[in-house]
Scaffold this motif. Structure first.
Motif, PDB file in Angstrom:
ATOM      1  N   TYR A 101      45.402   5.568  45.710  1.00 40.80           N
ATOM      2  CA  TYR A 101      44.493   4.362  46.878  1.00 40.80           C
ATOM      3  C   TYR A 101      45.504   3.846  47.873  1.00 40.80           C
ATOM      4  O   TYR A 101      46.478   4.690  48.343  1.00 40.80           O
ATOM      5  N   THR A 102      44.488   3.902  49.019  1.00 39.12           N
ATOM      6  CA  THR A 102      45.077   3.234  50.059  1.00 39.12           C
ATOM      7  C   THR A 102      44.824   1.670  50.006  1.00 39.12           C
ATOM      8  O   THR A 102      43.577   1.070  50.380  1.00 39.12           O
ATOM      9  N   VAL A 103      45.470   1.499  51.510  1.00 44.07           N
ATOM     10  CA  VAL A 103      45.325  -0.233  51.702  1.00 44.07           C
ATOM     11  C   VAL A 103      44.953  -0.543  52.702  1.00 44.07           C
ATOM     12  O   VAL A 103      45.849  -0.131  53.984  1.00 44.07           O
ATOM     13  N   PHE A 104      43.236  -1.163  53.215  1.00 44.96           N
ATOM     14  CA  PHE A 104      43.345  -1.163  54.882  1.00 44.96           C
ATOM     15  C   PHE A 104      42.862  -2.915  54.799  1.00 44.96           C
ATOM     16  O   PHE A 104      42.690  -3.691  54.143  1.00 44.96           O
ATOM     17  N   GLU A 105      43.751  -3.366  56.265  1.00 45.04           N
ATOM     18  CA  GLU A 105      43.368  -4.735  55.991  1.00 45.04           C
ATOM     19  C   GLU A 105      42.411  -5.282  58.159  1.00 45.04           C
ATOM     20  O   GLU A 105      42.773  -3.997  58.916  1.00 45.04           O
ATOM     21  N   ARG A 106      41.359  -5.465  57.654  1.00 43.36           N
ATOM     22  CA  ARG A 106      40.161  -5.936  58.654  1.00 43.36           C
ATOM     23  C   ARG A 106      39.743  -7.376  58.485  1.00 43.36           C
ATOM     24  O   ARG A 106      39.334  -8.124  57.188  1.00 43.36           O
ATOM     25  N   GLY A 107      40.195  -8.185  59.765  1.00 39.60           N
ATOM     26  CA  GLY A 107      39.556  -9.320  60.025  1.00 39.60           C
ATOM     27  C   GLY A 107      40.277 -10.403  58.409  1.00 39.60           C
ATOM     28  O   GLY A 107      39.989 -11.725  58.556  1.00 39.60           O
ATOM     29  N   GLY A 108      41.300 -10.502  58.724  1.00 44.27           N
ATOM     30  CA  GLY A 108      42.502 -10.913  57.430  1.00 44.27           C
ATOM     31  C   GLY A 108      42.082 -10.992  56.094  1.00 44.27           C
ATOM     32  O   GLY A 108      42.582 -11.095  55.150  1.00 44.27           O
ATOM     33  N   ILE A 109      41.236  -9.594  55.980  1.00 45.51           N
ATOM     34  CA  ILE A 109      41.475  -9.314  54.645  1.00 45.51           C
ATOM     35  C   ILE A 109      41.965  -7.797  54.476  1.00 45.51           C
ATOM     36  O   ILE A 109      41.599  -7.168  54.752  1.00 45.51           O
ATOM     37  N   ARG A 110      42.360  -7.637  53.349  1.00 47.59           N
ATOM     38  CA  ARG A 110      42.476  -6.985  52.283  1.00 47.59           C
ATOM     39  C   ARG A 110      42.231  -6.537  51.642  1.00 47.59           C
ATOM     40  O   ARG A 110      41.495  -6.751  50.994  1.00 47.59           O
ATOM     41  N   ILE A 111      41.454  -4.814  51.593  1.00 43.74           N
ATOM     42  CA  ILE A 111      40.657  -4.077  50.974  1.00 43.74           C
ATOM     43  C   ILE A 111      42.125  -2.948  50.358  1.00 43.74           C
ATOM     44  O   ILE A 111      41.853  -2.433  51.000  1.00 43.74           O
TER      45      ILE A 111
END
Length: 211
Positions: A101-111
């Motif tokens: 898996y991988t994790v992104f952060e966009r606009g304060g949201i962890r995805i």
């Protein structure tokens, strides 16, 4: 006559101009039996995806068309992350190159983004996938959703699936059954069956929440 990289690139640019937090994800089968692939072995596809700004991709059955060696040779050309959680590459040359898996952060949201691949046995020639093990996708998906939610503190969980949308035989792994029998997954982006959808299919998971 509505495909092509140029059209795709323009669409992506348009969406990014409207929302810079957009993630660009692929659900597998980047490799295909086109003259471009037969000549360049996937280099062209990966480099064009880089230019379009892809963030992550999962593996489809056709991505094994040139064997593990062919896929490994092209991975340095991909500036995006490949993730697959139910393929076990421990005893192969791909060990350590594909993340679960991988994790992104966009606009304060962890995805959290993880991938699922279709069973290779009977679909891909054994000499092409070698000792790759295809584990049970639903069990792995549930483990991934729980881990991403609790350990990685993700607010949103996306599964890129190459299982296929749905089949007449309920016992076959599919996105529809995956959505209904698991919990914690917010969005499934599916491939393999080339299902054209005018809008997203909203289903209830086993906890009654919408997927």
């Amino acid at each position: 006559g509505m495909g092509g990289v140029a059209r795709r690139a323009r669409l992506i640019q348009q969406i990014l101009s409207e929302n810079s937090n957009t993630l660009i994800l692929d659900a597998g089968d980047i490799f295909q039996g086109t003259p471009y692939f037969n000549f360049y072995g996937g280099e062209l596809e990966f480099k064009l995806m880089n230019r379009m700004g892809y963030h992550a991709a999962t593996l489809g059955n056709h991505d094994f068309d040139n064997g593990l060696e062919g896929l490994l040779a092209q991975l340095p050309n991909a500036e995006f992350q490949f993730v697959s959680s139910n393929y076990d590459f421990s005893n192969t040359i791909l060990d350590g190159f594909i993340k679960p898996y991988t994790v992104f952060e966009r606009g304060g949201i962890r995805i959290g983004v993880f991938g699922l691949g279709i069973a290779l046995e009977g679909l891909v020639l054994p000499e092409l996938y070698g000792e790759t093990v295809s584990n049970h996708p639903y069990e792995i998906a549930q483990d991934m959703a729980q881990s991403l939610r609790l350990k990685e503190k993700c607010h949103l969980i996306i599964c890129r699936s190459h299982l296929g949308y749905k089949y007449r035989e309920e016992q076959r792994y599919s996105d529809v059954v995956l959505a209904k029998t698991t919990s914690g997954i917010d969005l499934i982006i599916g491939g393999h069956t080339h299902t054209f959808m005018e809008k997203a299919d909203v289903l209830e998971n086993r906890d009654g929440n919408k997927v």
